[in-house]
Design a protein around this motif. Structure first.
Motif, PDB file in Angstrom:
ATOM      1  N   MET A   1       0.869  -1.180   0.000  1.00  0.00           N
ATOM      2  CA  MET A   1       0.000   0.000   0.000  1.00  0.00           C
ATOM      3  C   MET A   1       0.901   1.223   0.000  1.00  0.00           C
ATOM      4  O   MET A   1       1.891   1.264   0.730  1.00  0.00           O
ATOM      5  CB  MET A   1      -0.901   0.006   1.232  1.00  0.00           C
ATOM      6  N   SER A   2       0.575   2.202  -0.791  1.00  0.00           N
ATOM      7  CA  SER A   2       1.430   3.387  -0.931  1.00  0.00           C
ATOM      8  C   SER A   2       1.392   4.208   0.347  1.00  0.00           C
ATOM      9  O   SER A   2       0.746   5.244   0.440  1.00  0.00           O
ATOM     10  CB  SER A   2       0.981   4.228  -2.131  1.00  0.00           C
ATOM     11  N   ASN A   3       2.095   3.699   1.326  1.00  0.00           N
ATOM     12  CA  ASN A   3       2.086   4.268   2.670  1.00  0.00           C
ATOM     13  C   ASN A   3       3.510   4.242   3.196  1.00  0.00           C
ATOM     14  O   ASN A   3       4.176   3.193   3.156  1.00  0.00           O
ATOM     15  CB  ASN A   3       1.150   3.454   3.568  1.00  0.00           C
ATOM     16  N   ARG A   4       3.999   5.378   3.688  1.00  0.00           N
ATOM     17  CA  ARG A   4       5.397   5.465   4.093  1.00  0.00           C
ATOM     18  C   ARG A   4       5.725   4.529   5.242  1.00  0.00           C
ATOM     19  O   ARG A   4       6.802   3.918   5.274  1.00  0.00           O
ATOM     20  CB  ARG A   4       5.748   6.912   4.465  1.00  0.00           C
ATOM     21  N   GLU A   5       4.807   4.385   6.199  1.00  0.00           N
ATOM     22  CA  GLU A   5       5.060   3.518   7.344  1.00  0.00           C
ATOM     23  C   GLU A   5       5.158   2.060   6.896  1.00  0.00           C
ATOM     24  O   GLU A   5       6.048   1.319   7.338  1.00  0.00           O
ATOM     25  CB  GLU A   5       3.941   3.685   8.378  1.00  0.00           C
ATOM     26  N   VAL A   6       4.240   1.654   6.012  1.00  0.00           N
ATOM     27  CA  VAL A   6       4.288   0.280   5.509  1.00  0.00           C
ATOM     28  C   VAL A   6       5.552   0.057   4.694  1.00  0.00           C
ATOM     29  O   VAL A   6       6.194  -0.999   4.786  1.00  0.00           O
ATOM     30  CB  VAL A   6       3.031  -0.018   4.664  1.00  0.00           C
ATOM     31  N   ARG A   7       5.926   1.066   3.895  1.00  0.00           N
ATOM     32  CA  ARG A   7       7.163   0.965   3.106  1.00  0.00           C
ATOM     33  C   ARG A   7       8.359   0.745   4.029  1.00  0.00           C
ATOM     34  O   ARG A   7       9.221  -0.107   3.759  1.00  0.00           O
ATOM     35  CB  ARG A   7       7.340   2.235   2.277  1.00  0.00           C
ATOM     36  N   SER A   8       8.418   1.485   5.117  1.00  0.00           N
ATOM     37  CA  SER A   8       9.524   1.334   6.068  1.00  0.00           C
ATOM     38  C   SER A   8       9.515  -0.052   6.695  1.00  0.00           C
ATOM     39  O   SER A   8      10.567  -0.670   6.882  1.00  0.00           O
ATOM     40  CB  SER A   8       9.425   2.401   7.160  1.00  0.00           C
ATOM     41  N   GLN A   9       8.328  -0.575   7.013  1.00  0.00           N
ATOM     42  CA  GLN A   9       8.243  -1.901   7.621  1.00  0.00           C
ATOM     43  C   GLN A   9       8.725  -2.980   6.655  1.00  0.00           C
ATOM     44  O   GLN A   9       9.408  -3.933   7.064  1.00  0.00           O
ATOM     45  CB  GLN A   9       6.802  -2.167   8.055  1.00  0.00           C
ATOM     46  N   ILE A  10       8.383  -2.843   5.374  1.00  0.00           N
ATOM     47  CA  ILE A  10       8.854  -3.813   4.380  1.00  0.00           C
ATOM     48  C   ILE A  10      10.377  -3.785   4.308  1.00  0.00           C
ATOM     49  O   ILE A  10      11.034  -4.839   4.278  1.00  0.00           O
ATOM     50  CB  ILE A  10       8.231  -3.501   2.999  1.00  0.00           C
ATOM     51  N   LEU A  11      10.942  -2.578   4.299  1.00  0.00           N
ATOM     52  CA  LEU A  11      12.402  -2.462   4.208  1.00  0.00           C
ATOM     53  C   LEU A  11      13.075  -3.007   5.467  1.00  0.00           C
ATOM     54  O   LEU A  11      14.148  -3.607   5.393  1.00  0.00           O
ATOM     55  CB  LEU A  11      12.799  -1.004   3.969  1.00  0.00           C
ATOM     56  N   PHE A  12      12.449  -2.822   6.625  1.00  0.00           N
ATOM     57  CA  PHE A  12      13.001  -3.397   7.850  1.00  0.00           C
ATOM     58  C   PHE A  12      12.975  -4.919   7.785  1.00  0.00           C
ATOM     59  O   PHE A  12      13.878  -5.592   8.289  1.00  0.00           O
ATOM     60  CB  PHE A  12      12.233  -2.901   9.074  1.00  0.00           C
ATOM     61  N   CYS A  13      11.949  -5.483   7.156  1.00  0.00           N
ATOM     62  CA  CYS A  13      11.903  -6.934   6.992  1.00  0.00           C
ATOM     63  C   CYS A  13      13.025  -7.408   6.079  1.00  0.00           C
ATOM     64  O   CYS A  13      13.718  -8.389   6.381  1.00  0.00           O
ATOM     65  CB  CYS A  13      10.548  -7.356   6.410  1.00  0.00           C
ATOM     66  N   ILE A  14      13.213  -6.696   4.957  1.00  0.00           N
ATOM     67  CA  ILE A  14      14.282  -7.071   4.026  1.00  0.00           C
ATOM     68  C   ILE A  14      15.642  -6.954   4.707  1.00  0.00           C
ATOM     69  O   ILE A  14      16.542  -7.766   4.473  1.00  0.00           O
ATOM     70  CB  ILE A  14      14.223  -6.184   2.766  1.00  0.00           C
ATOM     71  N   ALA A  15      15.776  -5.944   5.570  1.00  0.00           N
ATOM     72  CA  ALA A  15      17.048  -5.710   6.258  1.00  0.00           C
ATOM     73  C   ALA A  15      17.246  -6.632   7.459  1.00  0.00           C
ATOM     74  O   ALA A  15      18.308  -6.590   8.091  1.00  0.00           O
ATOM     75  CB  ALA A  15      17.129  -4.250   6.717  1.00  0.00           C
ATOM     76  N   ASP A  16      16.227  -7.445   7.784  1.00  0.00           N
ATOM     77  CA  ASP A  16      16.289  -8.311   8.964  1.00  0.00           C
ATOM     78  C   ASP A  16      16.552  -7.477  10.213  1.00  0.00           C
ATOM     79  O   ASP A  16      17.396  -7.813  11.057  1.00  0.00           O
ATOM     80  CB  ASP A  16      17.371  -9.382   8.799  1.00  0.00           C
ATOM     81  N   ALA A  17      15.797  -6.378  10.330  1.00  0.00           N
ATOM     82  CA  ALA A  17      16.038  -5.429  11.414  1.00  0.00           C
ATOM     83  C   ALA A  17      15.167  -5.688  12.649  1.00  0.00           C
ATOM     84  O   ALA A  17      15.358  -5.035  13.671  1.00  0.00           O
ATOM     85  CB  ALA A  17      15.791  -3.994  10.912  1.00  0.00           C
ATOM     86  N   TYR A  18      14.208  -6.612  12.566  1.00  0.00           N
ATOM     87  CA  TYR A  18      13.385  -6.923  13.736  1.00  0.00           C
ATOM     88  C   TYR A  18      14.073  -8.004  14.565  1.00  0.00           C
ATOM     89  O   TYR A  18      14.636  -8.956  14.027  1.00  0.00           O
ATOM     90  CB  TYR A  18      11.994  -7.391  13.294  1.00  0.00           C
ATOM     91  N   TYR A  19      14.022  -7.821  15.883  1.00  0.00           N
ATOM     92  CA  TYR A  19      14.718  -8.768  16.767  1.00  0.00           C
ATOM     93  C   TYR A  19      13.903  -9.021  18.034  1.00  0.00           C
ATOM     94  O   TYR A  19      12.991  -8.263  18.380  1.00  0.00           O
ATOM     95  CB  TYR A  19      16.102  -8.223  17.146  1.00  0.00           C
ATOM     96  N   LEU A  20      14.243 -10.087  18.716  1.00  0.00           N
ATOM     97  CA  LEU A  20      13.641 -10.446  19.997  1.00  0.00           C
ATOM     98  C   LEU A  20      14.712 -10.307  21.067  1.00  0.00           C
ATOM     99  O   LEU A  20      15.741 -10.977  21.002  1.00  0.00           O
ATOM    100  CB  LEU A  20      13.109 -11.888  19.944  1.00  0.00           C
ATOM    101  N   SER A  21      14.488  -9.435  22.030  1.00  0.00           N
ATOM    102  CA  SER A  21      15.507  -9.202  23.054  1.00  0.00           C
ATOM    103  C   SER A  21      15.616 -10.407  23.988  1.00  0.00           C
ATOM    104  O   SER A  21      14.627 -11.087  24.277  1.00  0.00           O
ATOM    105  CB  SER A  21      15.173  -7.939  23.865  1.00  0.00           C
ATOM    106  N   LEU A  22      16.838 -10.661  24.458  1.00  0.00           N
ATOM    107  CA  LEU A  22      17.096 -11.842  25.270  1.00  0.00           C
ATOM    108  C   LEU A  22      16.566 -11.709  26.694  1.00  0.00           C
ATOM    109  O   LEU A  22      16.095 -12.676  27.292  1.00  0.00           O
ATOM    110  CB  LEU A  22      18.600 -12.125  25.289  1.00  0.00           C
ATOM    111  N   MET A  23      16.631 -10.514  27.268  1.00  0.00           N
ATOM    112  CA  MET A  23      16.242 -10.334  28.662  1.00  0.00           C
ATOM    113  C   MET A  23      14.722 -10.305  28.842  1.00  0.00           C
ATOM    114  O   MET A  23      14.160 -11.025  29.670  1.00  0.00           O
ATOM    115  CB  MET A  23      16.853  -9.043  29.205  1.00  0.00           C
ATOM    116  N   LEU A  24      14.062  -9.463  28.067  1.00  0.00           N
ATOM    117  CA  LEU A  24      12.637  -9.237  28.275  1.00  0.00           C
ATOM    118  C   LEU A  24      11.758  -9.878  27.207  1.00  0.00           C
ATOM    119  O   LEU A  24      10.533  -9.762  27.263  1.00  0.00           O
ATOM    120  CB  LEU A  24      12.345  -7.725  28.338  1.00  0.00           C
ATOM    121  N   GLY A  25      12.383 -10.501  26.222  1.00  0.00           N
ATOM    122  CA  GLY A  25      11.596 -11.076  25.139  1.00  0.00           C
ATOM    123  C   GLY A  25      10.845 -10.024  24.364  1.00  0.00           C
ATOM    124  O   GLY A  25       9.753 -10.248  23.852  1.00  0.00           O
TER     125      GLY A  25
END
Length: 305
Positions: free
Chosen positions: A273-297
């Protein structure tokens, strides 16, 4: 970049050789350059060598170094990069090209000069110092004088320039030290570099057939400077695009865990969808930028990616 090697190189410079030091005053016109190159007096060559011998021993150049990241720079670090970034290698070739150098300094208009480049040459090897040009308009609008024989006399020639101690970009032995990130755009062609690298990355992503309406996604990314910077970081990270395409089947889990606004069709493709926030989320997925923290999950995103 090894600053000790920089200092050793300067210390060995033979300033009696007229070719040891050159000064280029450069006007940037779009992506092209016009160069004025005055002869440099022996005294000035010697003083420039001494000046930069002092400069590169300053505490600033003792700071730790990191690889250039188009998205963000850490405070207290200097960035280093290869000369493909911002097409620095191409710029050096252009300003060294004889056809781009004006032979008549009478045509020099200091108001049009954007930056200067000082080249130090020793034993067939060169080092370049790039610095945005300070036009000193306040001085030029007044009177510049010298005291001679106890008398204040006006300096009639207004073609005077200031070569200060500041360094924006240092180029030596195939890499550059970035002291001023802003200079990558004002001196070189950073925007064109981002567009070129982003286009190459998008071509590779398109081949994976992961995004359904890819043409719209491509156009929006190339027209969004922040997106093109982020895609440049992605393609400059070896294996990142290939890894994303291979593991694209994991997207539903990532979208659910990170509570993203990305939608998938029945074939598992992203419906952009032509939406800047969604565009950023797609790029974060491609960049493997989402993570799960070890201490707090905790689910987070790495903005440096």
């Amino acid at each position: 970049m090894n600053i000790n090697e920089v200092n050793q190189f300067l210390q060995g410079l033979d300033t009696t050789n007229p070719a040891s030091v050159s000064v280029k005053l450069v006007q940037k016109i779009g992506t092209n350059y016009e160069v004025f190159e005055p002869a440099v007096h022996r005294t000035v060559r010697r003083e420039l060598k001494g000046l930069y011998n002092e400069v590169f021993q300053m505490r600033l150049f003792e700071l730790p170094q990191e690889q250039y990241n188009p998205n963000v720079g850490q405070d207290g670090y200097l960035a280093v990069a290869n000369l493909e970034v911002a097409y620095v290698n191409d710029t050096i070739e252009e300003i060294e090209e004889e056809d781009n150098i004006h032979g008549d300094l009478g045509e020099l208009d200091l108001e049009s000069i954007n930056f200067y480049c000082i080249r130090f040459t020793h034993n067939g090897e060169s080092m370049y110092v790039f610095r945005r040009f300070t036009k000193m308009k306040k001085i030029r609008r007044g009177i510049l004088g010298v005291i001679e024989d106890n008398t204040l006399r006006k300096v009639d020639n207004e073609l005077f320039i200031g070569l200060d101690r500041d360094v924006d970009i240092l180029v030596f032995r195939g890499e550059m030290l970035i002291v001023n990130r802003f200079a990558l755009q004002t001196i070189f062609n950073l925007s064109d570099y981002f567009i070129g690298r982003a286009t190459e990355a998008l071509d590779r992503i398109q081949d994976g057939n992961v995004i359904a309406n890819f043409g719209e996604f491509r156009d929006d990314c190339l027209n969004d400077r922040q997106a093109s910077k982020r895609i440049t970081k992605i393609i400059n990270t070896p294996g990142r695009i290939e890894g994303f395409l291979e593991m694209a089947h994991l997207l539903p889990g990532v979208i659910a865990e990170a509570d993203l606004d990305i939608e998938l069709n029945e074939e598992g493709q992203i419906v952009y969808m032509s939406n800047r926030e969604v565009r950023s989320q797609i790029l974060f997925c491609i960049a493997d930028a989402y993570y799960l923290s070890l201490m707090l999950g905790r689910i987070g995103e790495d903005i440096t990616q």
